[in-house]
Design a protein around this motif. Structure first.
Motif, mmCIF file in Angstrom:
data_model
loop_
_atom_site.group_PDB
_atom_site.id
_atom_site.type_symbol
_atom_site.label_atom_id
_atom_site.label_comp_id
_atom_site.label_asym_id
_atom_site.label_seq_id
_atom_site.Cartn_x
_atom_site.Cartn_y
_atom_site.Cartn_z
ATOM 1 N N LEU A 406 0.795 -1.121 0.060
ATOM 2 C CA LEU A 406 -0.270 -0.009 0.058
ATOM 3 C C LEU A 406 0.985 1.329 -0.199
ATOM 4 N N ILE A 407 0.992 1.917 -1.057
ATOM 5 C CA ILE A 407 1.795 3.031 -1.333
ATOM 6 C C ILE A 407 0.975 4.509 -0.638
ATOM 7 N N VAL A 408 1.751 4.945 0.062
ATOM 8 C CA VAL A 408 1.272 6.417 0.511
ATOM 9 C C VAL A 408 1.987 7.500 -0.300
ATOM 10 N N LEU A 409 1.371 8.012 -1.311
ATOM 11 C CA LEU A 409 1.827 9.069 -2.270
ATOM 12 C C LEU A 409 2.008 10.356 -1.646
ATOM 13 N N GLY A 410 1.122 10.724 -0.657
ATOM 14 C CA GLY A 410 1.110 12.094 -0.229
ATOM 15 C C GLY A 410 -0.061 12.162 1.185
ATOM 16 N N THR A 411 0.543 13.091 1.999
ATOM 17 C CA THR A 411 -0.476 13.219 3.130
ATOM 18 C C THR A 411 -0.570 14.893 3.355
ATOM 19 N N HIS A 412 -1.524 15.087 4.051
ATOM 20 C CA HIS A 412 -1.886 16.592 4.278
ATOM 21 C C HIS A 412 -2.773 16.608 5.497
ATOM 22 N N MET A 413 -2.213 17.136 6.460
ATOM 23 C CA MET A 413 -2.904 17.180 7.844
ATOM 24 C C MET A 413 -3.741 18.517 7.795
ATOM 25 N N GLU A 414 -4.737 18.584 8.218
ATOM 26 C CA GLU A 414 -5.404 19.761 8.654
ATOM 27 C C GLU A 414 -4.793 20.637 9.758
ATOM 28 N N PRO A 415 -4.887 22.020 9.741
ATOM 29 C CA PRO A 415 -4.052 22.759 10.703
ATOM 30 C C PRO A 415 -4.624 22.543 12.046
ATOM 31 N N ASP A 416 -5.898 21.939 12.591
ATOM 32 C CA ASP A 416 -6.362 21.748 13.614
ATOM 33 C C ASP A 416 -6.437 20.248 14.109
ATOM 34 N N ALA A 417 -5.617 19.391 13.124
ATOM 35 C CA ALA A 417 -5.258 17.958 13.555
ATOM 36 C C ALA A 417 -4.482 17.834 14.903
ATOM 37 N N PRO A 418 -5.253 16.839 15.795
ATOM 38 C CA PRO A 418 -4.645 16.540 16.906
ATOM 39 C C PRO A 418 -3.202 15.948 16.908
ATOM 40 N N ALA A 437 -5.017 -7.318 1.784
ATOM 41 C CA ALA A 437 -3.968 -8.503 1.492
ATOM 42 C C ALA A 437 -2.403 -8.088 0.853
ATOM 43 N N LEU A 438 -2.149 -6.624 1.372
ATOM 44 C CA LEU A 438 -1.033 -6.030 0.973
ATOM 45 C C LEU A 438 -0.116 -6.247 2.329
ATOM 46 N N THR A 439 1.283 -6.634 1.966
ATOM 47 C CA THR A 439 2.119 -6.881 3.363
ATOM 48 C C THR A 439 2.801 -5.767 3.922
ATOM 49 N N THR A 440 2.748 -4.753 3.174
ATOM 50 C CA THR A 440 3.641 -3.580 3.702
ATOM 51 C C THR A 440 2.891 -2.325 3.366
ATOM 52 N N VAL A 441 3.377 -1.092 4.035
ATOM 53 C CA VAL A 441 2.884 0.109 3.642
ATOM 54 C C VAL A 441 4.474 0.812 3.541
ATOM 55 N N VAL A 442 4.078 1.287 2.043
ATOM 56 C CA VAL A 442 5.316 1.997 1.822
ATOM 57 C C VAL A 442 4.913 3.419 1.608
ATOM 58 N N VAL A 443 5.900 4.357 2.440
ATOM 59 C CA VAL A 443 5.834 5.893 2.543
ATOM 60 C C VAL A 443 6.567 6.535 1.480
ATOM 61 N N ALA A 444 6.129 7.130 0.633
ATOM 62 C CA ALA A 444 6.812 7.997 -0.344
ATOM 63 C C ALA A 444 7.665 8.922 0.361
ATOM 64 N N PRO A 445 8.704 9.855 -0.156
ATOM 65 C CA PRO A 445 9.314 10.639 0.505
ATOM 66 C C PRO A 445 8.443 11.936 0.603
ATOM 67 N N ALA A 447 5.190 12.186 1.373
ATOM 68 C CA ALA A 447 4.281 12.119 2.298
ATOM 69 C C ALA A 447 4.918 12.340 3.571
ATOM 70 N N ASN A 448 4.679 13.334 4.055
ATOM 71 C CA ASN A 448 5.231 13.835 5.368
ATOM 72 C C ASN A 448 3.934 13.704 6.157
ATOM 73 N N LEU A 449 4.304 12.475 6.910
ATOM 74 C CA LEU A 449 3.210 12.147 7.889
ATOM 75 C C LEU A 449 3.284 12.925 9.164
ATOM 76 N N VAL A 460 6.052 -1.301 7.906
ATOM 77 C CA VAL A 460 6.130 0.013 7.271
ATOM 78 C C VAL A 460 7.308 0.293 6.802
ATOM 79 N N GLU A 461 7.577 0.788 5.435
ATOM 80 C CA GLU A 461 8.637 1.044 4.653
ATOM 81 C C GLU A 461 8.572 2.491 4.199
ATOM 82 N N LEU A 462 9.974 3.038 4.227
ATOM 83 C CA LEU A 462 10.153 4.646 3.570
ATOM 84 C C LEU A 462 10.576 4.326 2.298
ATOM 85 N N ALA A 463 10.026 4.680 1.208
ATOM 86 C CA ALA A 463 10.433 4.585 -0.292
ATOM 87 C C ALA A 463 11.704 5.262 -0.409
#
Length: 464
Positions: A406-418, A437-445, A447-449, A460-463
């Motif tokens: 499962l590839i995380v291409l991007g994330t955007h947090m709201e300003p008031d996110a806890p 049925a995916l074995t890993t979560v791959v976070v793209a560069p 995607a600033n979580l 979880v892996e960093l791409a």
């Protein structure tokens, strides 16, 4: 806009009199007589919305705060603090679909087909083949038709949609390229119908000489004719093949005879029932929200809404900050527990109407699938992240099935996110990966979580 309304003391007939005292311009309006059954509170299980005036008469709280409206909407949609399970059997699926009223179907498969996601968001990691089985069952409890776009619907709604089928047979309410099959090209559609009658179920690719072209929207003449027959109710969908291609047969060979034998309601009565179901599924909504749920044309909505107000199914209210009048379903409740996390499909009923999403959550959300890549703000297939009753982030996801990631291409947090949002989002991503049925979560560069380093989480892996 209603500024104030009252409910008189109960009469022996259990009828309450709702009297609108003034409008925005301070002019009186007509009274409405509404039947409200004694077992129904205005907002069952939520804050008390009745009070007493100086004469001791019961009055209806005429406005809702944005927080109350949001809690009512979330509860109506099934986000009421239930703990989602890592393994869910098939038993709760039918009830969940009926609560929503439909599941929207969409062909985009970059993550997973859209109709699978709403049940995952509410129930947890159920077996998707169980939903496939419900849709393809020979003894159908659910069928495919045009609800909110292409949708999987409870089969008892079929009579309520016959007005739409009748209009399509006249060339009304369909896509422009299909209308010719109601007129000058009707013989071509009739020939396909005769072929299905004699040969059995057919898909567009089964039709010889269809000159099928490649591409999502490059439909053949045969596909256009079959789609018009489907919209008109002259054929029904038996199932979809693995390629997502719809297969058509005669309605009497697909739908239960008990449903087909039901009388056809008048159009206005059918649309009133559909809007009532929409009101129940939404909890609190504007007129445009209500009619959009089952795609009721704007000109057809005012009369059913007026009738539903008159019979007490919905109650006009004002939500502070909303420019339009809102309507509260008589059985709506404001859940007291909304804790929990869920990723939402772009086609989830909670967020599919973007103006309502913005009104409820202060969350501006747009689907950018058809936006050129260089103009996208948040990504291609972006899912809102619901956390404890608020939309706190959005995440652009893709399933790489060959790599099992499962590839995380991007994330955007709201300003008031806890502060906990990033960690809770990562938990949800791992749950989704397991469900798919995916074995890993791959976070793209890109995607600033935020929060703890994603690479420190299991699976979880960093791409690079």
């Amino acid at each position: 806009m209603i500024q104030h309304c009252t409910i008189s003391d109960p009469l022996p007939s259990s009828t309450f009199e709702i009297v609108v005292l003034q409008t925005q311009n301070n002019e009186p309006t007509d009274s409405y007589f509404v039947r409200i059954y004694p077992s129904h509170s205005i907002v069952a299980g939520g804050p008390d919305r009745t009070r007493r005036d100086d004469a001791g008469r019961a009055t209806l709280k005429h406005d809702l705060s944005p927080t109350e409206a949001r809690r009512i909407a979330l509860t109506a949609q099934g986000f009421n603090g239930r703990t989602r399970a890592e393994i869910v059997d098939a038993a709760p699926l039918p009830k969940a679909i009926r609560r929503l009223g439909l599941l929207q179907i969409d062909s985009v498969n970059v993550l997973v087909r859209a109709h699978y996601l709403p049940l995952f968001s509410r129930l947890g990691a159920y077996d998707r083949t169980a939903l496939d089985a419900l849709a393809a069952a020979k003894s159908k409890r659910f069928f495919e038709y045009w609800g909110h776009e292409a949708s999987l619907l409870p089969v008892e709604l079929q009579p309520l949609l016959r007005w739409r089928m009748a209009r399509a047979r006249r060339g009304v309410g369909t896509w422009g390229q299909l209308r010719v099959y109601a007129g000058e090209r009707r013989p071509e559609a009739d020939a396909l119908l005769d072929r299905i009658r004699s040969e059995g179920p057919l898909a567009a690719s089964d039709v010889e000489g269809s000159n099928a072209r490649k591409g999502m929207w490059a439909w053949s003449d045969a596909k256009h004719a079959l789609e018009w027959l489907f919209w008109s109710g002259l054929v029904a969908a038996t199932h979809r093949r693995g390629s997502f291609e719809r297969v058509y047969d005669l309605p009497e060979r697909v739908l239960p005879r008990a449903v087909l034998d039901l009388p056809t309601p008048r159009g206005v009565d059918a649309r009133r029932e559909l809007i009532a179901r929409a009101a129940r599924a939404l909890g609190v909504a504007t007129a445009d929200d209500l009619r959009d749920y089952y795609r009721i044309p704007a000109a057809d909505a005012p009369l059913p809404i007026k009738q539903l107000v008159e019979d007490g199914t919905i109650v006009p209210v004002r939500v502070r900050g909303w420019r339009q009048m809102a309507y509260l379903h008589r059985d709506a409740s404001a859940g007291r527990k909304l804790e929990g996390a869920a990723l939402l499909s772009p086609f989830d009923p909670l967020v599919w109407r973007r103006p309502r999403t913005e009104r409820l959550f202060g969350f501006r959300y747009r689907l950018e699938i058809y936006t050129p890549a260089h103009k996208r703000e948040h990504g291609y297939y972006v899912l809102p992240f619901l956390l404890d009753g608020a939309l706190v982030a959005r995440v652009d996801l893709k399933a790489d099935r060959k790599a099992g990631a499962l590839i995380v291409l991007g994330t955007h947090m709201e300003p008031d996110a806890p502060a906990s949002a990033a960690e809770r989002l990562m938990d949800e991503l791992r749950l989704m990966a397991s469900w798919l049925a995916l074995t890993t979560v791959v976070v793209a560069p890109a995607a600033n979580l935020g929060g703890p380093s994603p690479s420190s989480a299991p699976n979880v892996e960093l791409a690079p």
